[in-house]
Design a protein around this motif. Structure first.
Motif, mmCIF file in Angstrom:
data_model
loop_
_atom_site.group_PDB
_atom_site.id
_atom_site.type_symbol
_atom_site.label_atom_id
_atom_site.label_comp_id
_atom_site.label_asym_id
_atom_site.label_seq_id
_atom_site.Cartn_x
_atom_site.Cartn_y
_atom_site.Cartn_z
ATOM 1 N N LYS B 50 0.836 -1.210 0.000
ATOM 2 C CA LYS B 50 0.000 0.000 0.000
ATOM 3 C C LYS B 50 0.869 1.259 0.000
ATOM 4 C CE LYS B 50 -1.684 -0.989 4.005
ATOM 5 N NZ LYS B 50 -1.001 -2.179 4.499
ATOM 6 N N SER B 51 1.794 1.310 0.961
ATOM 7 C CA SER B 51 2.645 2.497 1.056
ATOM 8 C C SER B 51 3.427 2.693 -0.229
ATOM 9 C CB SER B 51 3.617 2.367 2.226
ATOM 10 O OG SER B 51 2.901 2.280 3.422
ATOM 11 N N THR B 52 3.868 1.595 -0.796
ATOM 12 C CA THR B 52 4.631 1.676 -2.031
ATOM 13 C C THR B 52 3.822 2.398 -3.110
ATOM 14 O OG1 THR B 52 5.732 -0.373 -1.446
ATOM 15 C CG2 THR B 52 5.899 0.327 -3.733
ATOM 16 N N MET B 165 -2.772 10.078 2.532
ATOM 17 C CA MET B 165 -2.597 9.841 3.962
ATOM 18 C C MET B 165 -2.184 8.400 4.168
ATOM 19 S SD MET B 165 -5.803 11.854 5.562
ATOM 20 C CE MET B 165 -6.417 13.371 4.813
ATOM 21 N N ASP B 166 -1.000 8.228 4.782
ATOM 22 C CA ASP B 166 -0.480 6.875 4.997
ATOM 23 C C ASP B 166 -0.641 6.501 6.469
ATOM 24 O OD1 ASP B 166 0.750 4.485 4.967
ATOM 25 O OD2 ASP B 166 2.607 5.170 4.035
ATOM 26 N N GLU B 167 -1.629 5.716 6.757
ATOM 27 C CA GLU B 167 -1.940 5.307 8.119
ATOM 28 C C GLU B 167 -1.848 6.484 9.090
ATOM 29 O OE1 GLU B 167 -1.029 1.555 9.272
ATOM 30 O OE2 GLU B 167 -0.594 0.781 7.292
ATOM 31 N N PRO B 168 -2.573 7.532 8.856
ATOM 32 C CA PRO B 168 -2.383 8.744 9.644
ATOM 33 C C PRO B 168 -2.870 8.590 11.080
ATOM 34 C CG PRO B 168 -4.282 8.989 8.225
ATOM 35 C CD PRO B 168 -3.637 7.682 7.862
HETATM 36 MG MG LIG Z 1 2.894 1.089 5.029
#
Ligand SMILES: [Mg+2]
Ligand SMILES: Nc1ncnc2c1ncn2[C@@H]1O[C@H](COP(=O)(O)OP(=O)(O)O)[C@@H](O)[C@H]1O
Lengths: 420, 363, 358
Positions: B50-52, B165-168
């Motif tokens: 996901k982050s990628t 937003m990455d796991e904010p």
């Molecule tokens: Mg991640």
């Protein structure tokens, strides 16, 4: 949670009715004492291994009782002498008695050395007179002047008076190119004998340049190390640390081989036509050599604190800055750099303090204009044996360092420094 | 304002692949179209890529293959700072050496905005997250929730059309997290921006999103609205990952339209909705939501005997673990409604479900 | 019973012999010089007495002795020092007195006191050699080489860098000699402020071209590396480079400044008796003469001169003409005046350092 109960004055009370502040103080005091108890052996060790020797050595810089101890009688007489009137017969008599004593106890050499530092040429006066002291008879004034006319010279007596003072600012004065006179005044030394102030200035200058160069070279290296994947950065870190595995002497000598006029670098210059064979660059045995070698040797001390601080700066900060529209440079300068300042502070102070007392490298590659104050401290420790002057110079150096440290604390703040 | 290209905020991933080491594809074949103003969540277990995806979108990673389009234009060669995308990081990434106000005015400063305009925008953004009083604090002097709001405000202050937003909310406690979910949702609705949101928390994804992309193993397993995701999972992974789920496995015997006849492993034959079970002879997993199972009642085609193994009283309902067709972890939720069936551990009863609630998925 | 008695006796003998075999620490200047002492003194003495000698190097000066004696922790037994340090250390009570009656008479029967160079035996020190500071050049680079001290200071006639010891001693003397002061008058001139100015003025003329050395091993290296065209040096070091390493160096003896090296025993030396015995042994006529076949320093005993042979690895290299004391080398020699230096070294060091730093 309820609030602590309060007494009539509104002061918070603990469960047993004593004021809360007092209870807290007691509780904290006990834990503080326990902590102190645990740290005591270490504090004592630090005190006796570090502070006491330094203090003792610094005291040498203002205290030298060689004359007073070995020439007791004349010291008493000299204390009362006003430095302008003719020396009295009593002074001569006391001197004669002390000379006999010093000859017997074999301390005449120490006394002579001491006085000779105040006035050149008095050494042989003392040793010669001491050899004949036993046979001298009253009136001692004439007898001593019979041994050497110098005893009639008031300058000699002034030198004695200065030497007879055990607690004396003379060495400190000498460390900053002043002369301490018998009448208690100071004057600048004659021009051709002034050297220390110039050396202090040069020492500071070299240290500052080495620190700045170390920063300029070390910052990119530390940055690179902190961004590379762990395996590569560990390998490179070993390369940075490699110099620590060889002796300082070897590294310095390697620079001699590199920089000397028939050395590697100059050979390359000649090959590439940057210098002619007869007119090679003087890269060593001067300030340039000192700067190059010291920067190289001290570089790891700059890189390591920088690296350890940079390692803790998460890459997300720079990413965040870029996501907000900052260019690479702005992201670095406004976001990354300020966070690396603790590393710069630590590395800078570390390198500066090491540089300011550097000794072997300037001695080997410094020539004349690249030697530093420590080389003169060493000279007075080992060659001229003037330990008091060495101590005084050390004291002045320590004062300068503490002063700079104080300034640093005011400007940057010591807590804004991170060693690892 | 610096020339940025986030455009209208729409995003397209077109056959995007990503590999870090040249051996493993972290993102396999990503096709995703996000419309302007949409709130799309990437949901998936940790390590699913996901982050990628987000980093490729932001420009901190480059796609190994395929195109990413922003506002209709390919952005593969545009550096991050020109993309004009707002971003909220998991650890907020508030600059520790700047005050809240300075943090917020940073993106405006790099856009060479005048001082007055800057101050106005900073104030507006802070008010939006109810943090107007904290303008002179340093991040270290704020609580986690407050830092979160500031990070949000900072991503919004420069009027980006697209915010990532990455796991904010990952670092917040449960209560605060739920509260912030609503706030983010409201801000999204008020501003009309596009949000791409990453989380591994399914309830968060279901609460906030217009659409959810469920990630696993570098591919999107299902992309649909929260409701569809829960009601109509398209494969066993999604069914398992979203909400609670009972499974029974068996072999497909016959398929007629959307009706499948399945022979379960204990030999019973049952009916199910053919979703992704393949052809006759394939192994399949039947997925039944616990709340769709009724206890007691008359025997129908899709009912069976069940032995009650364990009962857990949960107030509004009673959670009941049973042995159904040999599956000893079969969960049934019995609503604590007036006159509900009272079960005893060890008794045998009848459970049944509708054919359409029993989805035949991949094995 | 008998067996155990024998064993006991044997054990006793071992204990006794190890108690008797002393181990003395002899400190000297290192390099070829220490090697010559090991060959001529240490080895024969160890063979004769069964004692052991531990050889240590130092770079001169009294600092280490002073700190050992003052700390009451003396580890050195015998030190090779310069005359000025011998006198000064004695005056300051750092050294043991040595009774000259322990010295054997010369091989030709001359009494010890008459055999040594006159006035060289002092209260605390026994001399071993005469060494001198000369200047040397690379004969392969300068064909028509320098011959006088004036040439050393003449960079227009002989261009190139100069090497000099970093310190006023012997440099000031050579500078005055180059400026035309006769050897006998050097210290009279240097005793006046004008004389000091004059010496420094002469040094000024080559200051910009000078490389300063500190350890005795440096000058041959500087010459070999081509760092300097000429350098002052200790004559033995240059000789060693020529004889042992076949370096093409030439020595100019004009206005050489010669000095003595002497044995001294620090006060409270752990093995004083053995050290005394070593002093007496090593300063005998034969030992001093033997040393001269390893290094070109002149023996301090007159009786040794006739026994001086040739270089230990080159039978056709006679050592006699290599000595500072050889008549053809000695005509303009200046004897280092230790008393002058004892009186003036503080001031002249200070001035020299200030001059260097300018
Ligand atoms: Mg991640
Ligand atoms: N910089 C990187 N270098 C190499 N592999 C990475 C890197 N970042 C992530 N990965 C790998 O890619 C996979 C997906 O990671 P990520 O996108 O962070 O997953 P998620 O955010 O869904 O938890 C993981 O297996 C992770 O180990």
């Amino acid at each position: 949670m309820t609030d602590a109960t309060t007494d009539t004055n509104g002061m918070a009370l603990a469960a047993d009715g004593t004021p809360l502040k007092k209870r807290l103080g007691q509780a904290l005091f006990r834990s503080k004492m326990r902590a102190l108890g645990l740290a005591t052996p270490l504090l004592l060790l630090i005190f006796f291994c570090f502070l006491v020797p330094i203090i003792i050595f610094l005291i040498r810089g203002v205290h030298n009782d060689t004359f007073e101890v070995h020439m007791p009688a004349v010291s008493v007489e000299l204390a009362q002498w006003d430095t302008t009137s003719e020396p009295t017969e009593a002074m001569y008599a006391a001197l004669a008695a002390d000379l006999v004593l010093a000859k017997e106890t074999k301390t005449i050499g120490k006394v002579a050395s001491r006085v000779n530092r105040e006035l050149s040429g008095t050494r042989s006066l003392f040793t010669k007179s001491a050899r004949k002291a036993k046979k001298l008879e009253a009136p001692y004034k004439d007898a001593l002047i019979g041994v050497s006319k110098k005893w009639a010279d008031i300058e000699v007596w002034k030198a004695l008076k200065v030497s007879a003072k055990s607690w004396t600012p003379a060495y400190l004065a000498s460390a900053v190119d002043l002369k301490y006179n018998a009448d208690g005044s100071f004057e600048r030394k004659s021009e051709e004998r002034r050297i220390h102030l110039q050396l202090f200035v040069r020492t500071l200058e070299i240290s500052v340049i080495v620190t700045v160069m170390g920063l300029l070279l070390g910052y990119p290296v530390a940055f690179l190390l902190s961004t590379l994947p762990a395996r590569t950065s560990n390998l490179l870190l070993i390369l940075v640390l490699l110099p620590f595995w060889t002796s300082l002497l070897v590294r310095t000598t390697a620079w001699i081989a590199m920089l000397q006029s028939q050395g590697v670098l100059n050979d390359l210059f000649v090959i590439f036509g940057l210098a002619t064979d007869e007119d090679r660059f003087s890269l060593i045995y001067n300030k340039t050599g000192t700067l190059i070698a010291m920067t190289h040797i001290l570089l790891p001390f700059m890189i390591l604190p920088l690296y350890s601080v940079m390692k803790t700066i998460p890459p997300t900060y720079v990413r965040a800055a870029k996501s907000m529209g900052a260019t690479d440079w702005t992201a670095f300068w406004r976001v990354y750099f300020p966070q690396s300042i603790p590393g710069i502070g630590a590395g800078g102070i570390l390198v500066f303090i090491l540089a300011i007392s550097f000794y072997i490298t300037p001695a080997l590659v410094g020539g004349e204009d690249g030697t530093m104050i420590s080389n003169f401290i060493d000279f007075h420790m080992r060659k001229s044996l003037n330990w008091s002057l060495a101590a005084a110079m050390g004291g002045v150096l320590l004062t300068i360092v503490l002063f700079l440290y104080y300034i640093y604390d005011k400007v940057v703040g010591i807590d804004n420094m991170k060693l690892g | 304002m610096a020339a940025t290209i986030s455009g209208d905020g729409s995003v397209v991933f077109d056959r995007v692949q990503k590999s870090y080491d040249g051996e493993v594809l972290v993102v396999k074949d990503l096709n995703l179209k996000i419309d302007k103003g949409e709130f799309v969540t990437m949901l998936g277990p940790s390590g699913s890529g996901k982050s990628t995806c987000l980093m490729m979108l932001a420009g901190f990673e480059t796609a190994t293959h395929g195109d990413i389009l922003l506002g209709g234009r390919p952005i593969n060669n545009i550096p991050p700072h020109k993309r004009g995308i707002g971003m909220v990081f998991q650890n907020y990434a508030l600059f520790p050496h700047m005050t809240v106000g300075e943090n917020l005015s940073f993106p405006l400063e790099v856009r060479k905005m005048g001082k007055d305009e800057r101050e106005a925008k900073v104030k507006r953004a802070l008010d939006m997250v109810q943090m107007g009083d904290f303008i002179d604090r340093r991040p270290a002097q704020l609580s986690g929730g407050q830092q979160q709001r500031i990070a949000l405000a900072r991503a919004l202050v420069f009027d980006a059309e697209l915010v990532l937003m990455d796991e904010p909310l990952g670092a917040l406690d449960k209560q605060l997290r739920e509260h912030m979910q609503y706030e983010i949702k409201h801000i999204h609705e008020n501003l009309g921006i596009t949000v791409v949101y990453v989380t591994h928390d399914q309830s968060e994804a279901l609460t906030m999103s217009d659409r959810v992309a469920v990630f696993d193993d570098g591919i999107i397993q299902q992309l649909s609205t929260p409701e569809a995701l829960y009601e109509r999972p398209e494969n066993a992974f999604v069914a398992q990952f979203i909400g609670e789920n009972n499974t029974l496995s068996g072999v497909v015997q016959a398929i007629k339209g959307d009706a499948a006849t399945i022979k379960l492993d204990d030999g019973t034959v049952t009916e199910a909705l053919a979703v992704k079970c393949g052809d006759v002879g394939n192994r399949t997993t039947l997925s039944i939501r616990p709340e769709r199972v009724t206890v007691g009642g008359n025997k129908t085609k899709n009912s069976t005997d069940a032995k009650v193994l364990e009962l857990i009283y949960l107030g509004d309902h009673i959670r009941c673990r049973m042995n159904v067709h040999g599956n000893e972890d079969f969960i049934v939720k019995v609503p604590n409604s007036a006159g509900h069936t009272h079960l005893q551990a060890g008794e045998t009863t009848t459970v049944s479900w509708g054919k359409e609630d029993c989805r035949a998925l991949d094995a | 019973m008998i067996k155990s008695l024998l064993l006991g006796a044997a054990a006793g003998a071992i204990v006794a012999s190890s108690a008797m075999a002393a181990e003395i620490t002899v400190v000297s200047w290192g390099g070829a010089y220490t090697k010559s002492q090991i060959e001529a003194y240490h080895k024969p003495w160890m063979a004769k007495t069964g004692n052991k000698v531990i050889s240590e190097d130092y770079s001169g000066g009294l600092a280490e002795v002073k700190s050992q004696v003052e700390a009451g922790n003396v580890t050195w037994d015998l030190i090779d020092v310069e005359l000025s340090d011998a006198i000064r250390g004695c005056d300051e009570g750092l050294l043991e007195t040595i009774d000259p009656s322990i010295l054997p008479a010369g091989a030709d029967g001359t009494a010890a006191m008459d055999d040594f160079i006159s006035g060289s035996i002092t209260e605390c020190a026994i001399p071993t050699i005469v060494w001198s500071t000369i200047f040397a050049y690379d004969t392969s680079k300068i064909a028509d080489g320098p011959t006088t001290i004036g040439d050393f200071f003449d960079t227009s006639k002989f261009p190139g860098k100069r090497g000099m010891r970093k310190g006023p001693k012997s440099n000031l003397e050579m500078a005055l000699a180059a400026d035309g002061v006769a050897a006998a008058d050097i210290y009279d001139v240097l005793g006046t402020p004008e004389g000091v100015d004059r010496a420094f003025a002469k040094l000024d003329t080559i200051k910009a071209d000078t490389v300063w050395w500190e350890a005795g091993a440096q000058p041959p290296q500087l010459l070999a590396d081509g760092e300097v065209a000429m350098t002052t040096a200790y004559n033995g070091r240059i000789f060693n480079a020529v004889a042992a390493e076949d370096k093409p160096f030439g020595i100019v003896w004009d206005s050489q400044v010669f000095d003595l090296d002497l044995w001294v025993i620090p006060k409270g030396a752990p093995n004083k008796e053995a050290a005394m015995d070593f002093v007496a042994f090593s300063t005998a006529t034969e030992q001093l003469a033997a040393q001269a076949s390893y290094i070109s320093y002149g023996p301090a005993r007159k009786s040794s001169s006739s026994l001086v042979g040739s270089y230990h690895t080159k039978p056709d290299l006679a050592m006699g003409p290599q000595m500072p004391t050889a008549p053809e080398n000695f005509a303009t020699a200046i004897q280092n005046d230790f008393e002058f230096w004892a009186d003036n070294q503080d001031e002249l060091n200070e001035r020299f350092n200030a001059w260097l730093a300018q």
